[in-house]
Design an enzyme around this catalytic site. Sequence first.
Site, mmCIF file in Angstrom:
data_model
loop_
_atom_site.group_PDB
_atom_site.id
_atom_site.type_symbol
_atom_site.label_atom_id
_atom_site.label_comp_id
_atom_site.label_asym_id
_atom_site.label_seq_id
_atom_site.Cartn_x
_atom_site.Cartn_y
_atom_site.Cartn_z
ATOM 1 N N ASN A 136 0.983 -1.135 0.175
ATOM 2 C CA ASN A 136 -0.119 0.001 0.036
ATOM 3 C C ASN A 136 1.102 1.226 0.072
ATOM 4 O O ASN A 136 0.982 2.092 -1.097
ATOM 5 C CB ASN A 136 -1.117 0.141 1.263
ATOM 6 C CG ASN A 136 -2.183 0.877 0.929
ATOM 7 O OD1 ASN A 136 -2.038 1.672 0.423
ATOM 8 N ND2 ASN A 136 -3.360 0.466 1.616
ATOM 9 N N ASP A 137 1.324 1.611 1.201
ATOM 10 C CA ASP A 137 2.189 2.773 1.281
ATOM 11 C C ASP A 137 3.399 2.986 0.391
ATOM 12 O O ASP A 137 3.741 4.005 0.023
ATOM 13 C CB ASP A 137 2.521 3.015 2.526
ATOM 14 C CG ASP A 137 1.218 2.924 3.625
ATOM 15 O OD1 ASP A 137 0.153 3.741 3.331
ATOM 16 O OD2 ASP A 137 1.639 2.693 4.839
ATOM 17 N N VAL A 138 3.994 1.823 0.112
ATOM 18 C CA VAL A 138 5.183 1.526 -0.614
ATOM 19 C C VAL A 138 4.969 1.883 -2.138
ATOM 20 O O VAL A 138 5.931 2.186 -2.861
ATOM 21 C CB VAL A 138 6.045 0.492 -0.294
ATOM 22 C CG1 VAL A 138 6.394 0.466 1.221
ATOM 23 C CG2 VAL A 138 5.237 -0.593 -0.717
ATOM 24 N N ALA A 170 -0.054 3.469 7.064
ATOM 25 C CA ALA A 170 0.123 4.793 7.402
ATOM 26 C C ALA A 170 -1.421 5.710 7.824
ATOM 27 O O ALA A 170 -1.413 6.841 8.015
ATOM 28 C CB ALA A 170 0.635 5.527 6.252
#
Length: 483
Positions: A410-412, A451
């Site tokens: 997701n965040d990466v 996050a």
Amino acid sequence: MTAAQPQVAQAVVGALSTAETFVQLLYLAASILFILGLKDLGDAQTARRGVLLAEIGMVAAVAGTLLFGVDKGIIVRWEWIVVALLIGTGVGTAMGLWIPMTKMPERIALSHAFGGLAVALVGVVEYLNHGGPQMGTLHITATGLEVALGALTFTGSLMAFGKLQGFITGRPVTYPLQNLSNLAMIVGTLGLIGLLVHSPGASWAFYAVATLGVLLGVLLVLPIGGADMPVVICLLNSYAGLAASATGFALDNNVLIICGALDGFSGFLLGMMMSKAMNRSFSNVLFGAFGAAPEAKAVTEGAAPSGPAPNVGSVEEAAEVLRAARSVIVVPGYGMAVSQAQHAVRDLANVLQANGCDVRYAIHPVAGRMPGHMNVLLAEANVPYDHLFDLDVINDDFTATDVALVVGANDVVNPAARSNQSSPIYGMPILSADMAKTCVVLKRSLNAGFAGIENELFVRSNTMMVLGDAKKTLMQFTSALKE
């Protein structure tokens, strides 16, 4: 005294000298093996040998310590050592059997907690056995640091375990004057250790150091969000190593000093590298309360993201995209670990490769919950290591790739890190999955990642989302491609 007694005494002294020499040689061998093991662990091709060398080194260190204890008359009863050995073996075996590799970060956190508790208890016993007033400056300083760092590691690791396991909220928990109060407790702990150096008999100060260590472990980790957990795990590893090194000074054990220093500084360096991978300073991770920024647009769990609707496709549609692809880059994330989909990923890759497709894997430095998490899971599924590529190596290749298959990451892969200056992850290097011709995202729901922010990738025109359990979806892809 008879004429024979001096000869006997000389013989005893000689035997003791030989034993001490042998112990020091064992310690030297153990230290060399630890260093060689650490060096081999830096390369996947030699990592297995590194583990073996470190294990042999640990056996040598334990054997030397037991021999030293017998030689000096410190060990007078073996039953408690045997009991401790059995309990430790039982706990370690249970953790190995019942905590799966997908929960490796939680396992590491628990290991650190047990290590910190052991170090703190050794420090307390050392203080009680030797009596404060009889302890020299170096001895009381090392014991104070040992207890403080050990207690901090114990409760800090339990907090990390609770956050990773979901027992405690993964969101940063902040309160007024948080950093100031933490700083005051750190200064207070060091001041109390200084007081102990001046007055080693002040037992109240010794136990106050232990209490502050316990509180610091809780209060230092509580404000840190789940997205920063890879750095926290590294930092707790560093604390545990430094605590062990302090124990070595307190016990006058050279191999413990060396082993603890290696552990402490390797954890610190890894934490610095993880911070760099997130484009954040070390102090910002520790005191920034990542994810709590009010200007960040957070997504409440269970709520649909605002703005354009994502393009949600079916398994059949995504399978047809994969069937036509000549190149695929798989981006694994924590969602792959949760669904234990690493074997399903490998099976799909095998089918794609049999169809003439080039399949590679892009590994973000902080993917998952700790460094190397994705590498370990894919290695468990027998994915060839030379198919795994670091961010810096593979990121430019996304533009020439037919499909970026994002499995639970997701965040990466959130393009907001590149373009949205108000995002808390702005500036963090990401994998450029959005640059591929088509991006297929496997995700259980449209909820935010760790996050807690919306992912711009999901609404890009070249993105197709397939919702559901990743393992089940991948198996359906494989079945469809075999037809």
